[in-house]
Design a protein around this motif. Structure first.
Motif, short mmCIF file in Angstrom:
data_model
loop_
_atom_site.label_atom_id
_atom_site.label_comp_id
_atom_site.label_asym_id
_atom_site.label_seq_id
_atom_site.Cartn_x
_atom_site.Cartn_y
_atom_site.Cartn_z
N VAL A 46 0.85 -1.18 0.00
CA VAL A 46 0.00 0.00 0.00
C VAL A 46 0.89 1.24 0.00
O VAL A 46 1.70 1.44 0.91
CB VAL A 46 -0.92 0.03 1.24
N ILE A 47 0.77 2.06 -1.01
CA ILE A 47 1.58 3.27 -1.11
C ILE A 47 1.22 4.22 0.03
O ILE A 47 0.05 4.47 0.31
CB ILE A 47 1.34 3.96 -2.46
N GLY A 48 2.25 4.74 0.69
CA GLY A 48 2.04 5.70 1.76
C GLY A 48 1.77 5.08 3.12
O GLY A 48 1.59 5.81 4.10
N LEU A 49 1.73 3.75 3.22
CA LEU A 49 1.49 3.11 4.50
C LEU A 49 2.73 3.20 5.38
O LEU A 49 3.84 2.93 4.91
CB LEU A 49 1.13 1.63 4.28
N PRO A 50 2.59 3.59 6.65
CA PRO A 50 3.75 3.65 7.54
C PRO A 50 4.47 2.32 7.60
O PRO A 50 3.86 1.25 7.56
CB PRO A 50 3.14 4.03 8.89
N GLY A 51 5.78 2.38 7.72
CA GLY A 51 6.59 1.16 7.73
C GLY A 51 6.19 0.19 8.81
O GLY A 51 6.24 -1.02 8.62
N ALA A 52 5.77 0.70 9.98
CA ALA A 52 5.40 -0.17 11.10
C ALA A 52 4.16 -1.01 10.78
O ALA A 52 3.94 -2.06 11.39
CB ALA A 52 5.16 0.66 12.35
N LEU A 53 3.33 -0.56 9.83
CA LEU A 53 2.11 -1.26 9.50
C LEU A 53 2.25 -2.12 8.25
O LEU A 53 1.31 -2.83 7.88
CB LEU A 53 0.97 -0.26 9.29
N THR A 54 3.40 -2.07 7.60
CA THR A 54 3.58 -2.83 6.36
C THR A 54 3.56 -4.34 6.59
O THR A 54 2.83 -5.06 5.91
CB THR A 54 4.88 -2.42 5.66
#
Length: 259
Positions: A46-54
C-alpha cells in the motif's frame, strides 16, 4: 516518484498433527485427532502506509476432533459423526489508517468454533442410494479485536461473519442396467445453508443478515466403464442464494448455472 522502501519480516515455528483410532469391532471405529495449521504472514503493498504497519503476522488454527465411523445392516447403512473445536489465534483482519485513506491487513483478536457433524449413507436395495448430512457450528470471538488500526472491530461473543450455524443436505440416486455395458442413472439432491451475518457487531450500522437458502439439483444420464453423458438442471426451484452482502454491494449465488 516515491523512492522504493524495503521492510523485512520473519517467522519460524513448528506445526503438529496427532491421530489415534481404535476398532471396537469390524463395524465400529472411534478416533481422535488434533492438528495445527497457519496462514502465512506477509507485507501490505500500500503506497504511503507507515513502515510499522507494512508487515503482518501469520494467524494460526488448532483443530481438535473426536468421532466415530460405523457400519450397520451388512454395510447397507454407514453412519459417521464427529464433534470438534477450532481455536483461531492472532486473526488476520482488515485495517485502515487513521485518516481512512488506506486499507491493509493487520492482526487482532481470537476466535473459537465448536461444532458437530453427522452423515449417513443407505443402500436399501440394489441400485438405490440415499445420503443425508447435517452440521452445526458455533463460531464466535473469544477475545476483543483490540487494535486501533482495525476497521469495525468485533468484541468477545460476536458471531464470526458468513458462518451459518446449521447446514444440511440430502440426496437420492438410482442406477439401473440398460445393457451389458451401459447403466442409466437419476439423481436428486438438495442442500440447505442457514443464515449468517455480514459483520461482527450487532450494533454495526452496516451489518446485514444473510438469509438462509436451499438449492436443489437434478441429473439423469447414461454411464459406461470409460465414459458418461448427463443432462442436468441446477437450482430447479430458482432460489435466490445470497452468499455475500456488504455496505455497498450485494452478490448473489449461482442461479441455474448463471453467475
Amino acid at each position: 516518484m516515491t523512492p522504493p522502501t524495503t521492510v523485512s519480516s520473519k517467522e519460524d515455528g513448528w506445526v503438529f498433527k496427532f491421530n489415534a483410532s481404535y476398532e471396537v469391532n469390524d463395524d465400529v471405529m472411534v478416533y481422535a485427532q488434533a492438528a495445527e495449521g497457519f496462514r502465512p504472514g506477509g507485507a501490505n503493498q500500500v503506497i504511503g502506509l507507515p513502515g510499522a504497519l507494512t508487515p503482518y503476522d501469520s494467524d494460526s488454527l488448532v483443530n481438535y476432533e473426536i468421532g466415530a465411523k460405523t457400519a450397520w445392516w451388512d454395510n447397507r447403512l454407514t453412519l459417521n459423526f464427529d464433534v470438534y473445536q477450532i481455536d483461531w489465534d492472532n486473526m488476520q483482519v482488515s485495517g485502515r489508517t487513521a485518516n481512512g485513506a488506506f486499507s491493509f491487513i493487520s492482526n487482532a483478536g481470537a476466535a473459537r468454533v465448536r461444532g458437530a457433524e453427522i452423515e449417513a449413507f443407505l443402500s436399501p436395495m440394489q441400485g438405490l442410494q440415499l445420503q443425508a448430512n447435517a452440521s452445526f457450528s458455533d463460531a464466535k470471538l473469544v477475545e476483543d479485536q483490540i487494535n486501533p488500526d482495525v476497521n469495525a472491530p468485533g468484541r468477545e461473543g460476536d458471531r464470526i461473519p458468513y458462518i451459518p450455524k446449521a447446514t444440511a443436505g440430502v440426496a437420492v440416486q438410482y442406477t439401473w442396467p440398460l445393457s451389458d455395458t451401459l447403466d442409466g442413472m437419476a439423481r436428486l439432491d438438495a442442500n440447505y445453508v442457514g443464515s449468517s451475518y455480514s459483520e461482527f457487531r450487532p450494533t454495526n450500522a452496516f451489518r446485514q443478515k444473510i438469509p438462509d437458502y436451499t438449492l436443489a439439483n437434478v441429473r439423469v444420464g447414461v454411464e459406461a466403464d470409460e465414459w458418461a453423458a448427463y443432462l442436468y438442471v441446477n437450482n430447479i426451484t430458482d432460489e435466490l442464494a445470497y452468499v455475500l452482502k456488504n455496505q455497498s454491494a450485494i452478490s448473489a449465488g449461482t442461479i441455474n448455472g448463471i453467475t
